[in-house]
Design an enzyme around this catalytic site. Structure first.
Site, short mmCIF file in Angstrom:
data_model
loop_
_atom_site.label_atom_id
_atom_site.label_comp_id
_atom_site.label_asym_id
_atom_site.label_seq_id
_atom_site.Cartn_x
_atom_site.Cartn_y
_atom_site.Cartn_z
N ALA A 20 -19.37 50.13 -33.83
CA ALA A 20 -18.33 49.33 -34.49
C ALA A 20 -17.12 50.24 -34.60
CB ALA A 20 -18.81 48.91 -35.87
N SER A 21 -15.97 49.76 -34.15
CA SER A 21 -14.77 50.60 -34.16
C SER A 21 -14.30 50.86 -35.59
CB SER A 21 -13.64 49.93 -33.39
OG SER A 21 -14.11 49.51 -32.13
#
Ligand SMILES: C[S@@+](CC[C@H](N)C(=O)[O-])C[C@H]1O[C@@H](n2cnc3c(N)ncnc32)[C@H](O)[C@@H]1O
Length: 416
Positions: free
Chosen positions: A69-70
């Protein structure tokens, strides 16, 4: 406290921070971050961690991190660059957990359409599950190589990559509507920029440029290896445009061997160097690279602390030129008072070039390039204008600038 109340409180705190620090700038992006529950896209991850402004790794293949997940602040920055409007049709490449696709769907609303692609079947399947759990099951998740876009639903008002590219695939240009916007992390000679492009005549022109850091695209448009580790475990990592030709052992020996310093006669700040000199060097000089090291190894002082950004986990990093027989690295000159990382009271320091190895050519080139950047008014990466032509297209008007040829595109950089 009820669990749902705790998630909401953590989310509110994160969004308040992103709004206060200017990463979220518009009500639509803020509303999406306040509404879409990030923890549902990170099952099994501690609630506090799910709502920290940090990326969260989710899949490795061997030693390589291939999905995650960024970082929310980078996502916010890119969503703002995308200038989304309700009702639009959006293609995302890099579904990952599905969280960004959820935010996109929330912003374009029920009248809009979001298609997100991931190269791995298992990642796409998990993203689909997370989106359903978050009540966003109408996002279409596709498992394929995003290098080919998604021809079945073109044209797209917006295309966003949440995975690092080093070239612009023909499909992304072709599937973008004429007044559309393409946002992608683009590696430029070893510096990674998030660029928002719009179409002008038959080429793409940048509308905004920001800094970012992403794992790299896999599949048919995978870039050459760009990051390598020098020396033993925990040793410095080196990022260059193409690391395939680096002799790791020899480069480590150079780095840990004798060095000598040269003045550049330029005083600057960590922000100015990070924000502008890096891209300037990457465009003007061959062999540009970034070296960094963390933890115990950083304390040995092998890698100069050029930027001075270290916080909790001590990291030192610098930029410079890497050649077969020498390394020329930027460092801070001795400070006026001890213990101040070389900074004067106004936060400035003297930039010096530290040379390892017997050949001083790289050091001379680096001194000259630093002085040229200074003379040019210390241009910042955020102010650069980038034109991206298809590789076989003729040059356009006003195409003087620094040119980088990629397999599918010709990038022209200019500071007006
Ligand atoms: C940083 S993650 C994306 C984060 C995601 N947008 C989110 O909100 O969680 C990058 C993703 O890009 C995917 N990817 C890498 N190469 C790809 C390609 N050629 N086509 C589609 N997806 C790709 C990876 O599998 C990985 O899941």
């Amino acid at each position: 406290m009820e669990k749902s109340g705790m998630f909401e409180e953590l989310r509110t705190r994160l969004v308040n921070d992103l709004t206060a620090n200017g990463r979220i700038r518009t009500p639509a992006v803020e509303e999406a971050f306040r509404t879409v529950p990030r923890h549902l896209f990170l099952p099994g991850i501690d609630a506090e961690a799910a709502y920290r402004d940090q990326s969260v790794p989710t899949k490795r293949i061997g030693d390589d991190l291939v999905s995650g997940a960024s970082q929310p602040s980078v996502m916010a920055l890119m969503l703002e660059q995308l200038e989304l409007q309700p009702g639009q049709c959006v293609l995302e490449i890099g579904a990952g957990t599905g969280y960004n696709a959820g935010l996109l769907q929330r912003i374009v609303g029920d009248g809009g359409k979001v298609i997100t692609i991931d190269i791995d079947d298992d990642i796409a399947a998990a993203a689909r599950e997370h989106l359903v759990a978050a009540g966003l099951g109408h996002v279409k998740v596709v498992s394929s190589d995003g290098a080919f876009g998604y021809p079945d639903a073109e044209p797209f008002d917006r295309i966003i990559l949440t995975v690092g590219a080093w070239d612009i695939a023909p499909a992304w240009r072709e599937q973008l509507s004429p007044d559309g916007i393409l946002v992608l992390p683009l590696s430029v000679g070893g510096v990674e920029l998030s660029v928002a492009f719009g179409t002008v005549d038959n080429y793409l022109e940048s509308r905004s440029v920001e800094f970012c850091s992403f794992m790299r695209l896999r599949g048919s448009l995978a870039a050459p290896r760009n990051a390598v580790r020098l020396g033993p475990d925990g040793g410095p990592s080196l990022e260059v445009e193409n690391a395939d030709n680096i002799d790791l052992e020899h480069t480590y020996d150079l780095l840990t061997g004798a060095s000598s310093d040269r003045a550049t006669w330029v005083r600057t700040t960590g922000e100015e160097v990070f924000g502008g000199l890096g891209l300037w060097l990457a465009l003007h000089e061959t062999g540009f690279g970034t070296l960094s090291v963390r933890g115990e190894f950083a304390k040995r002082g092998i890698v100069p602390d050029l930027f001075g950004f270290s916080s909790g986990a001590r990291t030192t990093s610098t930029i410079g030129l890497v050649e077969d027989d020498s390394l020329a690295l930027l460092a801070r000159g001795a400070g006026h008072s001890p213990g101040n990382r070389g900074e004067d009271r106004d936060g400035t320091f003297e930039l010096i070039v530290r040379t390892h190895g017997t050949n001083s050519d790289a050091a001379s080139r680096l001194v000259k390039a630093v002085r040229a950047w200074d003379t040019a008014g210390r241009p910042s990466a955020k102010d650069v204008r980038i034109r991206a032509h298809a590789r076989d297209a003729a040059s356009g008007p006003n195409d003087d600038g620094f040119v980088i040829e990629k397999p599918s595109s010709r990038l022209v950089f200019n500071w007006d």
